[in-house]
Every structure is written in structure tokens, then in C-alpha cells.
Design a protein around this motif. Structure first.
Motif, short mmCIF file in Angstrom:
data_model
loop_
_atom_site.label_atom_id
_atom_site.label_comp_id
_atom_site.label_asym_id
_atom_site.label_seq_id
_atom_site.Cartn_x
_atom_site.Cartn_y
_atom_site.Cartn_z
N GLY A 36 -29.18 -63.56 -10.23
CA GLY A 36 -30.05 -64.12 -11.25
C GLY A 36 -31.26 -64.81 -10.71
N GLU A 37 -31.37 -64.99 -9.38
CA GLU A 37 -32.51 -65.72 -8.83
C GLU A 37 -33.35 -64.89 -7.88
OE1 GLU A 37 -32.31 -69.97 -8.22
OE2 GLU A 37 -30.15 -69.82 -8.35
N LEU A 38 -32.78 -63.98 -7.14
CA LEU A 38 -33.61 -63.15 -6.27
C LEU A 38 -34.58 -62.34 -7.12
CD1 LEU A 38 -30.89 -62.19 -3.72
CD2 LEU A 38 -33.01 -63.35 -3.16
N THR A 39 -35.80 -62.21 -6.63
CA THR A 39 -36.89 -61.84 -7.53
C THR A 39 -37.21 -60.36 -7.56
OG1 THR A 39 -38.49 -62.27 -5.78
CG2 THR A 39 -37.95 -64.09 -7.24
N THR A 40 -36.64 -59.55 -6.69
CA THR A 40 -37.18 -58.20 -6.58
C THR A 40 -36.16 -57.08 -6.78
OG1 THR A 40 -36.83 -58.25 -4.19
CG2 THR A 40 -38.98 -58.97 -4.99
N ILE A 41 -34.98 -57.41 -7.27
CA ILE A 41 -33.95 -56.36 -7.32
C ILE A 41 -32.96 -56.64 -8.45
CG2 ILE A 41 -32.36 -57.46 -5.71
CD1 ILE A 41 -31.98 -54.67 -4.46
N GLU A 42 -32.44 -55.62 -9.04
CA GLU A 42 -31.47 -55.76 -10.11
C GLU A 42 -30.07 -56.02 -9.55
OE1 GLU A 42 -32.19 -55.86 -13.30
OE2 GLU A 42 -34.29 -55.63 -12.77
N VAL A 43 -29.22 -56.64 -10.39
CA VAL A 43 -27.88 -57.02 -9.94
C VAL A 43 -27.11 -55.83 -9.39
CG1 VAL A 43 -25.66 -57.93 -10.71
CG2 VAL A 43 -27.78 -58.93 -11.57
N ALA A 44 -27.16 -54.71 -10.08
CA ALA A 44 -26.37 -53.55 -9.67
C ALA A 44 -26.73 -53.06 -8.28
CB ALA A 44 -26.55 -52.41 -10.67
N GLN A 45 -27.93 -53.39 -7.82
CA GLN A 45 -28.37 -52.90 -6.53
C GLN A 45 -27.81 -53.70 -5.36
OE1 GLN A 45 -32.67 -52.68 -7.58
NE2 GLN A 45 -32.50 -50.56 -6.95
N GLY A 46 -26.95 -54.67 -5.63
CA GLY A 46 -26.30 -55.40 -4.55
C GLY A 46 -25.05 -54.73 -4.03
N SER A 47 -24.71 -53.57 -4.56
CA SER A 47 -23.50 -52.88 -4.13
C SER A 47 -23.69 -52.26 -2.76
CB SER A 47 -23.14 -51.78 -5.14
OG SER A 47 -24.11 -50.76 -5.11
N ASP A 48 -22.54 -51.99 -2.10
CA ASP A 48 -22.59 -51.36 -0.77
C ASP A 48 -23.28 -50.00 -0.85
OD1 ASP A 48 -21.33 -53.49 0.41
OD2 ASP A 48 -19.32 -52.62 0.29
N GLU A 49 -23.03 -49.28 -1.92
CA GLU A 49 -23.63 -47.96 -2.07
C GLU A 49 -25.15 -48.05 -2.09
OE1 GLU A 49 -23.64 -44.20 -5.24
OE2 GLU A 49 -22.30 -45.92 -5.54
N ASN A 50 -25.67 -49.02 -2.84
CA ASN A 50 -27.11 -49.14 -2.92
C ASN A 50 -27.72 -49.69 -1.64
OD1 ASN A 50 -28.28 -48.35 -5.65
ND2 ASN A 50 -26.50 -49.55 -6.26
N ILE A 51 -26.98 -50.57 -0.96
CA ILE A 51 -27.46 -51.06 0.33
C ILE A 51 -27.56 -49.90 1.32
CG2 ILE A 51 -26.82 -52.45 2.34
CD1 ILE A 51 -25.83 -54.59 0.37
N SER A 52 -26.60 -49.00 1.27
CA SER A 52 -26.67 -47.82 2.14
C SER A 52 -27.90 -46.98 1.82
CB SER A 52 -25.40 -46.97 1.97
OG SER A 52 -24.26 -47.68 2.42
N SER A 53 -28.21 -46.85 0.55
CA SER A 53 -29.39 -46.08 0.16
C SER A 53 -30.67 -46.78 0.64
CB SER A 53 -29.44 -45.93 -1.36
OG SER A 53 -28.32 -45.20 -1.82
N LEU A 54 -30.68 -48.11 0.54
CA LEU A 54 -31.85 -48.86 0.99
C LEU A 54 -32.00 -48.78 2.51
CD1 LEU A 54 -31.41 -51.97 -1.33
CD2 LEU A 54 -33.20 -50.24 -1.50
N THR A 55 -30.88 -48.75 3.21
CA THR A 55 -30.92 -48.59 4.66
C THR A 55 -31.53 -47.25 5.04
OG1 THR A 55 -29.01 -50.04 4.97
CG2 THR A 55 -29.53 -48.53 6.77
N ALA A 56 -31.19 -46.23 4.29
CA ALA A 56 -31.76 -44.91 4.54
C ALA A 56 -33.27 -44.92 4.33
CB ALA A 56 -31.10 -43.87 3.63
N VAL A 57 -33.73 -45.68 3.34
CA VAL A 57 -35.16 -45.80 3.10
C VAL A 57 -35.83 -46.47 4.29
CG1 VAL A 57 -36.92 -46.92 1.67
CG2 VAL A 57 -34.93 -45.84 0.59
N ILE A 58 -35.21 -47.51 4.82
CA ILE A 58 -35.78 -48.22 5.97
C ILE A 58 -35.81 -47.34 7.20
CG2 ILE A 58 -35.29 -50.09 7.62
CD1 ILE A 58 -34.44 -51.78 5.19
#
Length: 281
Positions: A36-58
Motif C-alpha cells: 500500500g505504500e511502495l509507489t511504482t508497482i501493484e500488490v500482485a506483482q510482489g509474487s515470486d513469479e512476477n519477481i522472476s519475470s522482472l529479473t528476466a527484464v533486468i
């Protein structure tokens, strides 16, 4: 803060009970996790699956500060604070004027208990962008927890002057008004917070307490019931509902609601004391 007219006060017995309740709601305004406080990402994107996707982007764009900022926010939402700090550090290394990353990193410092670093990051974010409402709200929360009420009020006020649509600015300013007995202003702020986040329970609890302070029991009861409907796992909501039952002399229902609050949070003092009081009666 300018002096403002005070509303009607509670009876001596009600004041003590309301003070305890207000303490609980004030804590509810600052969650124990970054959700509810971090400014740039939706709650659902804190999952391991989405972190893996973000790592692939990086991995595809290792020099993109936005990618590190977004993944850092995801790590923060997942409670992986050290990983979040590393990503925000990298984002700021790549883009030293990245004011959003400073505000996000400040929040992680806050949850790790490093209030000095959090304050420095919020100050830097505001220095880089004096119109960034999220940084004022974050710093205001930091000030409020430290008891620096005037500075907190000024930051929430500034965010509101910037036409923020973040309900936390109104909710937290409402808590300050409420703590000073200025319940008409508090009710107005809690109502605005509700209009911006109608699915959040906390502003209903806050507004309900100010309704009690102005002897508007019916609206208070409606707000506490709505808070329970929205999220039945908040101890304060059940204790607040119990308070209304107790004021009405319905000790059986009051005890039941206090018991539910104590079950949810055995350390919540208003619930424990209320349960003992109504059961004894």
C-alpha cells in the motif's frame, strides 16, 4: 498548525475508552509491511513469479534504472527488504536524480528501523522533485510515528495541496485532527479517504471514532460495521463495534465482539480490557 474550534467531548468514561481506541487506529495508519505504500508497482506483482519475470527484464536491460526500481518495489512488497535495498541502490547508481527510487528506498529503511536513512532519502526525493506527493506522505508518516506532529501535519497538508489522490494523506491528517479533538475536520478527511479508497477499512474506523466523540452513535456504528464487512480480521474494528454495544448496555453482544477482537490480537489492550469489563458485568 492553526488553532481550530473543538467539537463536543465524550464523558470522562468515554474519553478513556476513546483514547485507547484512537491509539489503535493510529497504528493502523502505518502498516507493518510495505503493502500500500511502495509507489511504482501493484500488490500482485510482489509474487515470486512476477519477481522472476522482472529479473528476466533486468537481464535483458541491465542498465535500465526503471527495471531495478520496479523489482525493488516487488521485493519490498514480498518482505525481501535487503534485496529491495540492493535494487534501489542500483537504480540510484544508474540514475542519481531518480526521486521515486529515493522515496521507495526510504520506505524500506523505515521498515528496517533505520529512521535516519529513511528521512535522508525522503528529503532527497523532495529536493529533487518538490511536487512529489508520495515523498511528503512517506515523510509525514515517519514524522507522525516519531511524535513530530506539526511536521507530519505540514507534510500531509502539502501532499493535499498538490492535489494528491493518495488516501493516506487524508487518513493520516484526519488522525492528527482527531488526536487534537478537532473531529469535524477529522470526519471530513476520513470521508475523503473513503471516497478515494472505498474498500479500505481503516478510514471507517477512524471516522467512526470521531462520530463517537461527537455523540453520533448511529453513524459510528455503521462505520464500524462497514470496517468489519470490508476486512473482518482487524481487531480494532471488532473492539470499536463492541464499544457501541457496551454504550448501549448490550453487554452480551459487546463481550462477543471484544472476544473476537482479542482472538485476532491477544495483545490489543482495549479488547482485553473490554472483554473483562463486559464479562464481569
Amino acid at each position: 498548525m492553526n488553532a481550530l474550534p473543538r467539537n463536543r467531548k465524550l464523558s470522562a468514561r468515554g474519553i478513556a475508552m476513546l483514547a485507547a481506541m484512537i491509539s489503535g487506529v493510529a497504528l493502523a495508519g502505518c502498516t507493518t509491511t510495505p503493502t500500500g505504500e511502495l509507489t511504482t508497482i501493484e500488490v500482485a506483482q510482489g509474487s515470486d513469479e512476477n519477481i522472476s519475470s522482472l529479473t528476466a527484464v533486468i537481464e535483458r536491460n541491465p542498465s535500465d534504472p526503471e527495471a531495478y526500481n520496479v523489482r525493488g518495489s516487488a521485493y519490498g512488497r514480498g518482505g525481501k527488504y535487503q534485496e529491495a535495498l540492493r535494487d534501489f541502490d542500483k537504480a540510484l547508481q544508474l540514475r542519481p536524480n531518480f526521486y521515486q527510487a529515493y522515496a521507495n528506498r526510504a520506505l524500506i529503511h523505515r521498515f528496517l528501523g533505520d529512521q535516519a536513512s529513511a528521512l535522508a532519502d525522503y528529503n532527497r526525493s523532495i529536493q529533487l522533485n518538490p511536487s512529489y506527493d508520495a515523498a511528503y506522505i512517506g515523510r509525514g508518516n515517519l514524522y507522525r510515528k516519531a511524535g513530530r506532529v506539526q511536521e507530519a501535519f505540514s507534510d500531509f497538508q502539502r501532499a493535499i495541496q498538490l492535489d494528491t489522490t493518495d488516501p493516506r494523506a487524508y487518513h493520516n491528517r484526519g488522525l492528527i485532527y482527531q488526536s487534537q479533538g478537532q473531529h469535524a475536520f477529522a470526519i471530513e478527511d476520513f470521508s475523503t479517504a473513503i471516497s478515494l479508497a472505498p474498500d479500505a477499512a481503516e478510514p471507517y474506523n477512524g471516522r467512526g471514532l470521531s462520530y463517537i466523540a461527537t455523540n453520533d452513535e448511529e453513524n459510528a456504528f455503521a462505520d464500524f460495521n462497514m470496517a468489519i464487512k470490508l476486512d473482518g480480521k482487524i481487531a480494532e474494528s471488532w473492539a470499536n463495534q463492541a464499544l457501541i454495544y457496551e454504550r448501549r448496555g448490550d453487554k452480551q453482544r459487546a463481550a462477543k465482539s471484544y472476544a473476537r477482537a482479542a482472538q485476532l490480537d491477544p495483545n490489543y489492550k482495549p479488547a482485553v480490557e473490554g472483554l473483562a469489563r463486559t464479562r464481569a458485568g
